[in-house]
Design a protein around this motif. Structure first.
Motif, PDB file in Angstrom:
ATOM      1  N   HIS A   1      -6.112 -16.887 -32.737  1.00 38.87           N
ATOM      2  CA  HIS A   1      -5.272 -17.233 -31.584  1.00 38.87           C
ATOM      3  C   HIS A   1      -5.208 -18.754 -31.404  1.00 38.87           C
ATOM      4  O   HIS A   1      -4.163 -19.299 -31.058  1.00 38.87           O
ATOM      5  CB  HIS A   1      -5.815 -16.599 -30.307  1.00 38.87           C
ATOM      6  N   ARG A   2      -6.335 -19.422 -31.621  1.00 40.20           N
ATOM      7  CA  ARG A   2      -6.347 -20.882 -31.485  1.00 40.20           C
ATOM      8  C   ARG A   2      -5.369 -21.502 -32.483  1.00 40.20           C
ATOM      9  O   ARG A   2      -4.611 -22.424 -32.150  1.00 40.20           O
ATOM     10  CB  ARG A   2      -7.757 -21.431 -31.713  1.00 40.20           C
ATOM     11  N   ALA A   3      -5.379 -20.991 -33.696  1.00 37.74           N
ATOM     12  CA  ALA A   3      -4.457 -21.494 -34.716  1.00 37.74           C
ATOM     13  C   ALA A   3      -3.009 -21.236 -34.305  1.00 37.74           C
ATOM     14  O   ALA A   3      -2.138 -22.100 -34.460  1.00 37.74           O
ATOM     15  CB  ALA A   3      -4.762 -20.832 -36.058  1.00 37.74           C
ATOM     16  N   THR A   4      -2.738 -20.052 -33.769  1.00 37.96           N
ATOM     17  CA  THR A   4      -1.371 -19.721 -33.350  1.00 37.96           C
ATOM     18  C   THR A   4      -0.907 -20.631 -32.233  1.00 37.96           C
ATOM     19  O   THR A   4       0.236 -21.132 -32.246  1.00 37.96           O
ATOM     20  CB  THR A   4      -1.289 -18.250 -32.899  1.00 37.96           C
ATOM     21  N   PHE A   5      -1.752 -20.844 -31.249  1.00 42.44           N
ATOM     22  CA  PHE A   5      -1.386 -21.732 -30.144  1.00 42.44           C
ATOM     23  C   PHE A   5      -1.084 -23.142 -30.660  1.00 42.44           C
ATOM     24  O   PHE A   5      -0.131 -23.792 -30.210  1.00 42.44           O
ATOM     25  CB  PHE A   5      -2.502 -21.783 -29.093  1.00 42.44           C
ATOM     26  N   HIS A   6      -1.901 -23.602 -31.598  1.00 48.55           N
ATOM     27  CA  HIS A   6      -1.669 -24.936 -32.166  1.00 48.55           C
ATOM     28  C   HIS A   6      -0.326 -24.974 -32.883  1.00 48.55           C
ATOM     29  O   HIS A   6       0.446 -25.938 -32.727  1.00 48.55           O
ATOM     30  CB  HIS A   6      -2.793 -25.293 -33.140  1.00 48.55           C
ATOM     31  N   VAL A   7      -0.034 -23.940 -33.655  1.00 46.62           N
ATOM     32  CA  VAL A   7       1.235 -23.870 -34.393  1.00 46.62           C
ATOM     33  C   VAL A   7       2.420 -23.929 -33.435  1.00 46.62           C
ATOM     34  O   VAL A   7       3.362 -24.717 -33.618  1.00 46.62           O
ATOM     35  CB  VAL A   7       1.286 -22.573 -35.241  1.00 46.62           C
ATOM     36  N   VAL A   8       2.394 -23.105 -32.398  1.00 47.28           N
ATOM     37  CA  VAL A   8       3.518 -23.035 -31.463  1.00 47.28           C
ATOM     38  C   VAL A   8       3.634 -24.329 -30.668  1.00 47.28           C
ATOM     39  O   VAL A   8       4.752 -24.814 -30.408  1.00 47.28           O
ATOM     40  CB  VAL A   8       3.368 -21.820 -30.532  1.00 47.28           C
ATOM     41  N   LYS A   9       2.505 -24.895 -30.306  1.00 51.21           N
ATOM     42  CA  LYS A   9       2.530 -26.148 -29.547  1.00 51.21           C
ATOM     43  C   LYS A   9       3.174 -27.262 -30.375  1.00 51.21           C
ATOM     44  O   LYS A   9       3.978 -28.055 -29.854  1.00 51.21           O
ATOM     45  CB  LYS A   9       1.098 -26.532 -29.144  1.00 51.21           C
ATOM     46  N   LYS A  10       2.830 -27.328 -31.648  1.00 48.97           N
ATOM     47  CA  LYS A  10       3.430 -28.339 -32.518  1.00 48.97           C
ATOM     48  C   LYS A  10       4.924 -28.075 -32.719  1.00 48.97           C
ATOM     49  O   LYS A  10       5.745 -29.002 -32.731  1.00 48.97           O
ATOM     50  CB  LYS A  10       2.710 -28.361 -33.880  1.00 48.97           C
ATOM     51  N   ALA A  11       5.278 -26.823 -32.874  1.00 47.99           N
ATOM     52  CA  ALA A  11       6.686 -26.477 -33.083  1.00 47.99           C
ATOM     53  C   ALA A  11       7.521 -26.784 -31.846  1.00 47.99           C
ATOM     54  O   ALA A  11       8.724 -27.055 -31.947  1.00 47.99           O
ATOM     55  CB  ALA A  11       6.807 -25.001 -33.441  1.00 47.99           C
ATOM     56  N   ALA A  12       6.886 -26.750 -30.667  1.00 52.19           N
ATOM     57  CA  ALA A  12       7.613 -26.947 -29.410  1.00 52.19           C
ATOM     58  C   ALA A  12       7.551 -28.385 -28.907  1.00 52.19           C
ATOM     59  O   ALA A  12       8.006 -28.656 -27.785  1.00 52.19           O
ATOM     60  CB  ALA A  12       7.055 -26.011 -28.343  1.00 52.19           C
ATOM     61  N   GLU A  13       6.997 -29.285 -29.704  1.00 47.74           N
ATOM     62  CA  GLU A  13       6.898 -30.687 -29.263  1.00 47.74           C
ATOM     63  C   GLU A  13       8.286 -31.233 -28.902  1.00 47.74           C
ATOM     64  O   GLU A  13       9.255 -31.037 -29.631  1.00 47.74           O
ATOM     65  CB  GLU A  13       6.249 -31.547 -30.343  1.00 47.74           C
ATOM     66  N   GLY A  14       8.357 -31.895 -27.757  1.00 42.03           N
ATOM     67  CA  GLY A  14       9.625 -32.437 -27.292  1.00 42.03           C
ATOM     68  C   GLY A  14      10.396 -31.494 -26.395  1.00 42.03           C
ATOM     69  O   GLY A  14      11.394 -31.891 -25.771  1.00 42.03           O
ATOM     70  N   MET A  15       9.966 -30.247 -26.303  1.00 42.68           N
ATOM     71  CA  MET A  15      10.636 -29.272 -25.439  1.00 42.68           C
ATOM     72  C   MET A  15       9.895 -29.154 -24.107  1.00 42.68           C
ATOM     73  O   MET A  15       8.667 -29.277 -24.046  1.00 42.68           O
ATOM     74  CB  MET A  15      10.647 -27.877 -26.088  1.00 42.68           C
ATOM     75  N   GLU A  16      10.638 -28.895 -23.041  1.00 41.51           N
ATOM     76  CA  GLU A  16      10.026 -28.473 -21.783  1.00 41.51           C
ATOM     77  C   GLU A  16       9.860 -26.968 -21.853  1.00 41.51           C
ATOM     78  O   GLU A  16      10.838 -26.246 -22.070  1.00 41.51           O
ATOM     79  CB  GLU A  16      10.915 -28.837 -20.590  1.00 41.51           C
ATOM     80  N   THR A  17       8.651 -26.505 -21.695  1.00 39.37           N
ATOM     81  CA  THR A  17       8.380 -25.081 -21.922  1.00 39.37           C
ATOM     82  C   THR A  17       7.757 -24.414 -20.694  1.00 39.37           C
ATOM     83  O   THR A  17       7.125 -25.063 -19.862  1.00 39.37           O
ATOM     84  CB  THR A  17       7.429 -24.887 -23.116  1.00 39.37           C
ATOM     85  N   ILE A  18       7.936 -23.116 -20.627  1.00 41.31           N
ATOM     86  CA  ILE A  18       7.181 -22.240 -19.726  1.00 41.31           C
ATOM     87  C   ILE A  18       6.578 -21.163 -20.614  1.00 41.31           C
ATOM     88  O   ILE A  18       7.279 -20.540 -21.411  1.00 41.31           O
ATOM     89  CB  ILE A  18       8.073 -21.591 -18.651  1.00 41.31           C
ATOM     90  N   CYS A  19       5.275 -20.941 -20.476  1.00 39.57           N
ATOM     91  CA  CYS A  19       4.581 -20.019 -21.371  1.00 39.57           C
ATOM     92  C   CYS A  19       3.910 -18.886 -20.590  1.00 39.57           C
ATOM     93  O   CYS A  19       2.717 -18.986 -20.248  1.00 39.57           O
ATOM     94  CB  CYS A  19       3.538 -20.756 -22.204  1.00 39.57           C
ATOM     95  N   PRO A  20       4.640 -17.803 -20.297  1.00 39.57           N
ATOM     96  CA  PRO A  20       3.972 -16.632 -19.716  1.00 39.57           C
ATOM     97  C   PRO A  20       2.976 -16.067 -20.718  1.00 39.57           C
ATOM     98  O   PRO A  20       3.275 -15.994 -21.918  1.00 39.57           O
ATOM     99  CB  PRO A  20       5.109 -15.648 -19.466  1.00 39.57           C
ATOM    100  N   THR A  21       1.803 -15.702 -20.235  1.00 39.57           N
ATOM    101  CA  THR A  21       0.787 -15.144 -21.133  1.00 39.57           C
ATOM    102  C   THR A  21       0.414 -13.760 -20.659  1.00 39.57           C
ATOM    103  O   THR A  21       1.012 -13.222 -19.726  1.00 39.57           O
ATOM    104  CB  THR A  21      -0.430 -16.081 -21.210  1.00 39.57           C
ATOM    105  N   ASP A  22      -0.581 -13.157 -21.299  1.00 42.38           N
ATOM    106  CA  ASP A  22      -0.889 -11.758 -21.011  1.00 42.38           C
ATOM    107  C   ASP A  22      -2.397 -11.527 -21.012  1.00 42.38           C
ATOM    108  O   ASP A  22      -3.179 -12.472 -21.097  1.00 42.38           O
ATOM    109  CB  ASP A  22      -0.173 -10.845 -22.018  1.00 42.38           C
ATOM    110  N   ILE A  23      -2.788 -10.251 -20.930  1.00 46.88           N
ATOM    111  CA  ILE A  23      -4.193  -9.880 -20.785  1.00 46.88           C
ATOM    112  C   ILE A  23      -4.831  -9.689 -22.159  1.00 46.88           C
ATOM    113  O   ILE A  23      -4.400  -8.851 -22.951  1.00 46.88           O
ATOM    114  CB  ILE A  23      -4.320  -8.578 -19.982  1.00 46.88           C
ATOM    115  N   GLY A  24      -5.851 -10.469 -22.445  1.00 49.86           N
ATOM    116  CA  GLY A  24      -6.561 -10.369 -23.711  1.00 49.86           C
ATOM    117  C   GLY A  24      -7.384 -11.615 -23.941  1.00 49.86           C
ATOM    118  O   GLY A  24      -7.420 -12.518 -23.097  1.00 49.86           O
TER     119      GLY A  24
END
Length: 618
Positions: free
Chosen positions: A378-401
């Motif tokens: 999960h840490r790797a995935t978050f890093h991947v998505v964060k890098k891919a979204a650089e420069g974007m204004e984001t909202i990140c709904p998350t879930d239970i886990g």
């Protein structure tokens, strides 16, 4: 043979409360058990799962609590003793079944275990599920110890069959996760096969039928109240003009407090174990013999409000207190010190709390917030998505886990959370009323639980967001329970199907679907950027096994890494990943080789390529 099966009648065993509940159900002849795993109830289900491998007990990890209760509703109406296990918020999911099942009733015993979580050790709220019994018109039982939990389960099955209604069995974390020497009883042979007799005018609650069923339910509730009046689980102990009324684990705290405060002979205690319907006559008689009463109950003033109404009906004006600014709080769980202090204050008993030791000469205890495991995908995935979204204004709904912890810095990938599956549903709303890029995160088990309908909703209504499904192959957070996407052959278990998340997503109408291996950072970031740029619903499925699960299966292949002399001490590894394998020594970054699993993510982001595999000693 499973330890809960080997134990002989009369033998004492040291059992967790959850183990005691499982043994109690086995002693009562349970034949069908269902669950969706949730702490603090998880060990009940795990024991059922293990026992089912050696016996005729049918057990399943259902896709969610609603389905779990529907399965047992059917088996119980075939005359087969059944149990459905969940945590407190799971009953919210199953409530649609619960309230109408109360009308329909059961033939064989059906016990619904709901494990409440005061203090929210592992939950998003601390709701008091006694109110579900009142809402549904169903009997509710509450044990005060592990021994009582075991014994009370059998009583719950008998009560269910007598009333022909499900019985709610409410525990709290302190009961579930306390250990006690428990005396075993006889095991009743289960009836594993039943039959269903068609009777649509009692089983199909269209309005005309439901009106009759509701009247029947109220009659059964009246019968339940009569049983509650004489139940052995409503106990009066001691004597005196002061009264204490309590339930659950609070009873044990009250017992200790009365002894510690030397209140014997001054105070009597009424412990309520049959909590709904409350025994009105018993409680009214108890009140008549008291000058004042203190209600000790965790959570909401459930009994306190009822007692005040009973007192009014009897024209009694004695003080009845429980929840107030100067006594018990509606927040969190109680402990012996809180109960002792409140009893002393309310009854004006001399009490000198023990002196607080002076710890000023000790160093401050470092903060240890929960964190994702070393090497967690999960840490790797978050890093991947964060890098891919650089420069974007984001909202990140998350879930239970486990991945909920991604909301913490430095990952900071979690902005909104309500309940299981809410990441997808709320992403729909965010995408419609904001111009920001919405990126939702959901785990594989949670996706099966309640993410699919919201995804279909998103496709049908043409929403615009990216859903990241974190597929680590197991229900990791609650202890590696299987879900429909798990490969059961890895556990050497046959007879299970396998459901592909990718096929479900495509069948739901999502055309932009990508599968990534998050440890491969560069390639994954490229794929994630493409998904984020898509107009409409896009889905990224991040596939990598839970590290702890892979370790348990002896499938971890990585080797530990270390920080070489090439390191310029940028600390990018710590500042971007915060993996618990890192530590600082002499102001330099180090990696603990006993914690590192060799996922290579930190090595890939190091500017100097200073993080290298540790050579194994030959």
């Amino acid at each position: 043979m499973h330890r809960l099966l080997k134990a002989r009648p009369g033998q004492k065993m040291l059992l967790l409360g959850n183990e005691a509940i499982a043994r109690g159900a086995i002693e009562a002849g349970v034949a069908v058990a269902t669950t969706y795993p949730g702490t603090p109830s998880s060990e009940i289900s795990m024991n059922f799962f293990q026992i089912s491998l050696e016996t005729d007990l049918y057990f399943e990890y259902s896709t969610n609590e609603k389905v779990a209760l529907e399965v047992t509703a059917a088996s119980a109406n075939c005359g087969v003793r059944s149990i459905c296990v969940m945590k407190h918020v799971g009953l919210n999911v199953a409530a649609d079944v619960l309230l109408t099942l109360a009308y329909v009733g059961v033939k064989g015993g059906l016990v619904i275990v709901t494990a409440d979580d005061p203090f929210m050790f592992s939950s998003q709220n601390e709701q008091d599920n006694r109110y579900y019994a009142k809402l549904a018109g169903l009997p509710l039982l509450e044990p005060s110890s592990a021994q009582e939990a075991k014994d009370m389960v059998a009583y719950a099955f008998d009560l269910s069959e007598k009333l022909q209604e499900p019985v709610i069995f409410r525990t709290t974390t302190r009961i579930n996760h306390s250990t006690e020497a428990v005396v075993m009883g006889d095991i009743q042979a289960p009836q594993t096969h039943g039959d269903f007799t068609k009777d649509p005018f009692n089983y199909v609650p269209v309005p005309a039928v439901a009106r009759n069923l509701h009247a029947r339910l109220l009659n059964r509730l009246k019968e339940a109240e009569e049983i509650s009046e004489t139940s052995a689980y409503n106990i009066i102990a001691g004597k005196g003009r002061w009264g204490v009324i309590c339930n659950g684990i609070s009873y044990k705290y009250v017992e200790d407090a009365i002894k510690d405060l030397n209140m014997g002979g001054q105070a009597k205690v009424l412990r309520i174990g049959f909590s709904h319907p409350l025994p009105q006559a018993l409680l009214k008689d108890f009140l008549k013999g008291c000058e004042k009463v203190l209600v000790v109950e965790e959570g909401e003033p459930y009994m306190e409000e009822a007692l005040k109404a009973f007192a009014q009906e009897e024209g009694l004006t004695l003080p009845i207190k429980g929840k107030s600014n100067d006594l018990f709080s509606r927040l969190y769980e109680f402990n012996p010190a809180i109960v002792r202090q409140c009893l002393a204050a309310y009854f004006d008993v001399a009490y000198s709390p023990p002196a607080v030791p002076d710890l000023s000469d000790l160093p401050e205890i470092p903060q240890r917030p929960p964190t994702l495991c070393a090497g967690c995908s999960h840490r790797a995935t978050f890093h991947v998505v964060k890098k891919a979204a650089e420069g974007m204004e984001t909202i990140c709904p998350t879930d239970i886990g486990c991945y909920t912890l991604g909301f913490l810095p430095p990952l900071s990938m979690g902005d909104f959370l309500i309940c299981m599956g809410s990441s997808v549903g709320t992403a729909c709303g965010f995408s419609k009323v904001t111009d920001k890029k919405v990126i939702a995160f959901i785990g594989d088990s949670t996706f099966f639980h309640s993410g699919i309908p919201a995804l279909i909703n998103a496709v049908f209504n043409n929403h615009d967001f990216t859903l990241v499904i974190l597929d680590n192959g197991i229900t990791a957070m609650t202890g590696h329970q299987p879900h429909p996407g798990a490969d059961m052959k890895e556990l050497n278990l046959e007879g299970y199907g396998h459901v592909s998340i990718e096929e479900i997503v495509r069948a739901a109408g999502v055309s932009q679907v990508a599968v990534i291996k998050p440890y491969r950072l560069k390639k994954s970031i490229i794929v994630a950027k493409e998904a984020l740029s898509y107009k409409g619903v896009s889905v990224i499925i991040s596939q990598e096994a839970c590290t702890l699960y892979a370790k348990s299966l002896k499938k971890l292949r990585g080797k530990p890494f270390f920080v070489s002399e090439k390191c310029k001490n940028h600390k990018a590894c710590i500042n971007e990943l915060a993996c618990p394998a890192f530590f600082i020594q002499n102001e330099r970054v180090k990696i603990d080789p006993t914690v590192c699993v060799g996922c290579t993510v930190c090595a890939q982001i190091c500017p100097e390529k200073a993080i290298l595999p540790l050579k194994q000693k030959g």
